[in-house]
Design a protein around this motif. Structure first.
Motif, PDB file in Angstrom:
ATOM      1  N   VAL A 146      10.126  52.114  15.184  1.00 49.90           N
ATOM      2  CA  VAL A 146      11.584  52.038  15.092  1.00 49.90           C
ATOM      3  C   VAL A 146      11.921  51.104  13.948  1.00 49.90           C
ATOM      4  O   VAL A 146      11.697  49.910  14.014  1.00 49.90           O
ATOM      5  N   ALA A 147      12.426  51.643  12.894  1.00 49.36           N
ATOM      6  CA  ALA A 147      12.726  50.801  11.732  1.00 49.36           C
ATOM      7  C   ALA A 147      14.066  50.148  11.931  1.00 49.36           C
ATOM      8  O   ALA A 147      15.050  50.795  12.297  1.00 49.36           O
ATOM      9  N   GLU A 157      24.189  48.067   8.438  1.00 49.36           N
ATOM     10  CA  GLU A 157      24.859  49.174   7.758  1.00 49.36           C
ATOM     11  C   GLU A 157      24.786  50.440   8.586  1.00 49.36           C
ATOM     12  O   GLU A 157      25.761  51.195   8.683  1.00 49.36           O
ATOM     13  N   ARG A 158      23.637  50.654   9.201  1.00 46.65           N
ATOM     14  CA  ARG A 158      23.511  51.874  10.001  1.00 46.65           C
ATOM     15  C   ARG A 158      24.487  51.862  11.154  1.00 46.65           C
ATOM     16  O   ARG A 158      25.113  52.874  11.475  1.00 46.65           O
ATOM     17  N   GLN A 159      24.616  50.724  11.796  1.00 47.73           N
ATOM     18  CA  GLN A 159      25.549  50.651  12.916  1.00 47.73           C
ATOM     19  C   GLN A 159      26.960  50.913  12.431  1.00 47.73           C
ATOM     20  O   GLN A 159      27.759  51.545  13.102  1.00 47.73           O
ATOM     21  N   GLU A 202      19.186  57.855  15.798  1.00 43.18           N
ATOM     22  CA  GLU A 202      19.721  58.802  14.826  1.00 43.18           C
ATOM     23  C   GLU A 202      18.637  59.279  13.868  1.00 43.18           C
ATOM     24  O   GLU A 202      17.759  58.514  13.500  1.00 43.18           O
ATOM     25  N   PRO A 203      18.727  60.525  13.450  1.00 40.76           N
ATOM     26  CA  PRO A 203      17.710  61.016  12.514  1.00 40.76           C
ATOM     27  C   PRO A 203      17.826  60.321  11.178  1.00 40.76           C
ATOM     28  O   PRO A 203      18.879  60.331  10.548  1.00 40.76           O
ATOM     29  N   ALA A 204      16.739  59.712  10.737  1.00 44.74           N
ATOM     30  CA  ALA A 204      16.797  58.867   9.562  1.00 44.74           C
ATOM     31  C   ALA A 204      16.964  59.657   8.275  1.00 44.74           C
ATOM     32  O   ALA A 204      17.302  59.093   7.239  1.00 44.74           O
ATOM     33  N   GLU A 205      16.701  60.973   8.342  1.00 45.97           N
ATOM     34  CA  GLU A 205      16.730  61.698   7.077  1.00 45.97           C
ATOM     35  C   GLU A 205      18.079  62.329   6.767  1.00 45.97           C
ATOM     36  O   GLU A 205      18.244  62.967   5.744  1.00 45.97           O
ATOM     37  N   LEU A 256      20.031  57.664   6.052  1.00 48.91           N
ATOM     38  CA  LEU A 256      20.198  56.585   7.017  1.00 48.91           C
ATOM     39  C   LEU A 256      19.029  55.621   7.009  1.00 48.91           C
ATOM     40  O   LEU A 256      19.176  54.413   7.180  1.00 48.91           O
ATOM     41  N   GLY A 257      17.854  56.173   6.802  1.00 44.81           N
ATOM     42  CA  GLY A 257      16.657  55.348   6.853  1.00 44.81           C
ATOM     43  C   GLY A 257      16.579  54.289   5.778  1.00 44.81           C
ATOM     44  O   GLY A 257      15.807  53.347   5.870  1.00 44.81           O
TER      45      GLY A 257
END
Lengths: 257, 323, 373
Positions: free
Chosen positions: C11-12, A143-145, A87-90, A136-137
């Motif tokens: 990949v963070a 949390e992201r999941q 996923e795009p982190a921004e 997201l980053g």
């Protein structure tokens, strides 16, 4: 809504990744796919949401062949949770969850208050309402999941597909995630890497090897030591976990005999 | 007649009279910052763009020309009277108005290359450079003082006459050169007298274009011709020769006549006139359709551009030449 | 004793730094920022457009500009008393030029933003997929051959045909409808661009094109100098329609930006969408390039600048890109007219000179991770 794969065969380049597999996910059940790398778990999930087209067999979501539906209609029936790395982190959490409304919006349709309410409810369900504006980053893996699960919830689909969602998560987040998914009571098909997580959370387990189903059934029936040895090449001793009461596998390297 | 020996290299003996010594030689000329030395008239000459060839034809030295470039730019009728037959007899070394490849030029093994433009020696185009020619023993004479873009802008009509004199010395035909120069001066004096009391006509000189517009400013050969012919260049305030002008700049001018550069391939002079006239529809030039199609060859230093001065004057002040 | 820091992986999985106050935006803060950018962008555009019609070799006060426009549009007004030459300059040249700058600036930036999402490549710009090289080839061929059917309209027609040819060729080379992956599109586009460039370079090198090469070169570097009402209205209509269609794609673009699988899961027919976007952006690029030549840099950099200012969500990114692109090109065009007055400068020269320092400044205020993502 029930998911069925009937005699599905998928070729990736010249290699047959799925061999006439039959998988059924009853409505409301949590079904896991387990197997070593390359056994076809991800391929099966991808075939279920039209990312791959089977050469033979059919994928039926609620008795309709997914390939007879439009892409949008198919997405209204099934939502997918991938691993979060892609996923795009921004993008902000809000924006990502809002993407879940895509199958329901036609070209010029704006976001309505109803859509925003659905997204807010989805975020609340996964417990991330206070992270709405974070990108997201800046979140942890767990949390992201959960954000991606919220997106799937915003999609309001009766069927949920998960492609190894617990990889690279801390152990606590692994438990939390699968407990959350179970609590949603959606028809769920998950590719799971960890045998014990599958055993703990699934109603049924499909054991795959080299693109074929080797065993299927409730965890206690499907994950026998003989099967584990055959598929994974390790010794397994099945116990009952003293706290959860679920089957628990104690794994060790193959003994020399 | 011996030239003053200031250019003689130290240590040379006086040339003896007799079969091996040529009167008037050695000749030393400064051209574009280079010193050209000739002990005898050159016998293998390569010419560039058409005006150069016309000048050499006027001097009567065309029998030494071993190669010339192509003149398709001016069309089948673009020759001065009687010159076409001579042109066709001379060997063609290039299929365009520019010099051919380096190897072709070097293989010609010429004594002298005469051309009108510094841009005819472009390494990036595969042409031979002046230095490479010098190493091969070939000297280069550039007409009009067009050594580089800056000196091109500083051109004066007098430069053309100066070329003829110098070329006459180089080829050992000073009397013929004097005759040609006299003829040219006569033409110029005739023009000057004819337009002396006439009001200068505002002129726009252009090569077409609608945005930007290619026009000639207040420097360089075209401007000099316009001013000599009794015109005033409407863009004289811009110190440039040919440049790409913002369409507004052109729209603000009010010429009574236009001079349109003519060459092939490309739009015809009429088409270019129509294109530019649309930008200045209220001007007298546009309303009356007053334009002169000037062959491109006339805008380069040589015999032809003196003729062009008269042609332009006749166009601008026809009543001064009637009768 | 220092502790070894783990190498930062690409990949963070955990946050690599505590979120800065800029990253932890309030929803209101992002919205406020977006509105601020819109307001600032509009201000820039309006100021630049006013500048564009008033500034020039002949300065014209804004009131007179309005008067000219009014008299043209409302024919029942009494005849105006101004200088007809000035009025012609304003109406026939400056106004179409200003309008074209808005349309082309917005269009190029919009196409760049869309392509950067569709091929998932931050270096994508409107010219990546061959449309510009094809158009350039068509235009140079027309100029050098001396064929002048229809003057500038004919030139634009030849350029547009070149762009269409490039579109078809890239489409076929990349494998057709079901196989337009980003990688294949980019490879086919780049390869074809090189081919077309070789073609028109060859045409220009031929010495009998020596005089015409100058015009061709000017076209290749892009210019708004040819803008007139008659050659503007059709491309303007096409551009406006195309831009509306692109702006409406923001959801699918968000989905596609997250990857093919995610987009499929969200119901976007990815291959068909990519094909549609490819065709639409190529047509739009062709229409723009046909009128102005290839104006470099705008489509590449403006989307990045917009992304830094309003974030990556295309619902905000697309309008912001269009707005900033229009203002940027309008400003740059004023410079192209004034820097070397009375000469025209080609636009690609000025866009780079003006744009790079601004972009570097913007870059220093953000971390790289936020740029490339």
């Amino acid at each position: 809504m029930r998911l069925r794969l009937e005699q599905v065969s998928v070729w990736l380049d010249d290699h047959q990744a799925l061999r006439a597999v039959d998988v059924t996910v009853p409505s409301g059940a949590f079904v896991s796919l387990v197997g070593p790398n390359g056994s076809g778990k991800s391929t099966l999930i991808r075939a279920a949401y039209r990312a791959l087209r089977p050469r033979t067999g059919s994928v039926l979501v609620g008795e309709a062949d997914v390939w007879s539906l439009s892409a949008r209609e198919s997405a209204r029936r099934s939502a997918v949770v991938h691993q979060h790395e892609a996923e795009p982190a921004e993008l902000t959490v809000e924006d990502i969850v809002a993407m879940g409304r895509t199958p329901h919006k036609s070209l010029f349709a704006p976001d309505r208050p109803a859509d925003r309410a659905i997204c807010a409810a989805a975020l609340a369900r996964v417990g991330l309402s206070d992270r709405r504006e974070r990108t997201l980053g800046t979140l942890s893996g767990g949390e992201r999941q959960r954000v991606l699960i919220a997106r799937a919830l915003a999609q309001q689909s009766p069927l949920l597909l998960l492609d190894e969602p617990t990889n690279r998560l801390d152990i606590r987040h692994q438990f939390e995630l699968l407990a959350l998914v179970r609590s949603l009571r959606l028809t769920t098909l998950a590719a799971v890497h960890d045998l014990n997580l599958a055993a703990q959370f699934s109603d049924y387990v499909y054991l795959l090897r080299a693109g074929a189903v080797v065993a299927a059934g409730p965890p206690a029936e499907a994950l026998t030591p003989a099967r584990i040895r055959e598929v994974f090449g390790v010794d397994a001793h099945v116990t009952t976990h003293p706290v959860t009461g679920r089957p628990y596998l104690l794994l060790s390297p193959l003994s020399p005999d | 007649m011996l030239m003053a020996g200031s250019g003689c290299a130290a240590g040379h003996a006086e040339p003896e009279t007799g079969a091996t010594a040529v009167p008037g030689f050695p000749v030393v000329i400064e051209n574009c910052g280079r010193t050209l030395t000739f002990d005898a008239p050159p016998e293998r000459v390569v010419t560039g763009y058409q005006p150069v060839l016309e000048t050499l034809l006027a001097l009567g030295v065309d029998d030494r020309i071993i190669g010339r470039v192509n003149f398709s730019e001016n069309g089948p009728d673009g020759f001065l009277p009687g010159q076409r037959e001579r042109y066709e007899q001379l060997p063609e070394i290039s299929d365009s108005i520019l010099f051919p490849d380096r190897e072709v030029m070097l293989a010609l093994d010429a004594d002298l290359v005469v051309t009108e433009g510094w841009y005819n020696f472009s390494e990036s185009r595969g042409q031979v450079t002046i230095e490479e020619l010098a190493e091969a023993g070939t000297q280069v004479y550039i007409t009009g003082g067009w050594c580089d873009p800056e000196s091109q802008r500083r051109f004066q009509i007098e430069d053309t006459l100066q070329d003829v004199i110098e070329l006459g010395r180089i080829f050992g035909v000073p009397e013929q050169a004097e005759a040609v120069v006299d003829e040219m001066r006569q033409i110029l004096d005739e023009v000057t007298a004819a337009v002396a009391d006439r009001t200068p006509v505002p002129v726009l000189a252009t090569d077409g274009g609608a945005g930007p517009v290619r026009v000639y400013g207040g420097a360089g050969l075209t401007h000099a011709m316009i001013e000599a012919a009794g015109g005033v260049n409407v863009l004289a305030a811009v110190e440039d020769d040919l440049f790409q002008a913002n369409v507004e700049v052109v729209a603000a001018t009010e010429p009574r006549a236009m001079i349109v550069t003519d060459y092939q391939p490309g739009p015809t002079a009429a088409e270019k006139f129509t294109e530019v006239a649309a930008i200045i529809p209220d001007s007298a030039a546009a309303r009356e359709g007053t334009y002169l199609a000037l062959p491109a060859v006339s805008q380069h230093p040589g015999y032809r551009n003196i003729l062009a001065v008269r042609e332009i004057a006749q166009f601008l002040h026809p009543e001064a030449f009637a009768g | 004793m220092t502790t070894a820091r783990p190498a930062r992986s690409t990949v963070a999985t955990t946050p690599v730094a505590p979120p800065t106050s800029e990253q932890v935006g309030g929803g209101p803060r992002w919205r406020a920022r977006y509105l601020g950018v819109l307001a600032g962008g509009t201000l820039l555009l309006v100021a630049a457009t006013v500048g564009s019609v008033t500034i020039g070799s002949v300065p014209v006060p804004p009131t007179e500009v309005l008067s000219v426009a009014a008299h043209q549009v409302l024919p029942w007004l009494p005849a105006d008393s101004g200088d007809p030459v000035v009025h012609r300059i304003v109406w026939q040249y400056r106004m179409p030029r200003a309008l074209l700058a808005v349309l082309v600036g917005a269009g190029l930036a919009l196409v760049g933003a869309v392509l950067q999402a569709v091929v998932r490549n931050p270096l994508a710009d409107p010219f990546l997929l061959g449309a510009s090289s094809g158009a350039s080839f068509g235009a140079v061929a027309a100029i050098v051959s001396g064929v002048t059917v229809g003057g500038m309209v004919g030139l634009s027609g030849a350029a547009f045909l070149g762009a269409l040819a490039a579109l078809v060729l890239v489409y076929v080379m990349a494998g057709g409808r079901g196989r337009l992956t980003p990688g294949r599109l980019v490879l086919a586009g780049v390869a074809l661009s090189y081919l077309f460039q070789a073609g028109y370079s060859f045409l220009l090198q031929r010495a009998d094109a020596a005089r015409l090469a100058q015009s061709a070169l000017f076209w290749l570097l892009g210019s708004l100098a040819g803008a007139r009402w008659y050659n503007l209205l059709l491309p303007a209509a096409g551009l406006a329609a195309g831009m509306v269609l692109l702006l409406a794609q923001w959801r699918s673009l968000n989905a596609v930006m997250a990857g093919t699988d995610t987009a499929t899961a969200l119901g976007v027919p990815v291959h068909r969408f990519r094909a549609q976007m490819f065709v639409l952006t190529s047509l739009l690029t062709g229409v723009m390039v046909a009128v102005t030549g290839a104006i470099a840099f705008v489509g590449l950099i403006v989307p990045h600048a917009a992304r830094m200012l309003v974030g990556a969500d295309h619902r905000r990114l697309l309008p912001a890109s269009a707005l900033l692109g229009a203002g940027f090109l309008q400003t740059v065009d004023i410079a192209a007219r004034l820097l070397d007055s009375p000469r025209e400068l080609p636009l690609s020269v000025v866009t780079a000179v003006c744009g790079v320092p601004f972009f570097l400044w913007l870059l220093r205020r953000r971390t790289t991770a936020q740029v490339v993502g």
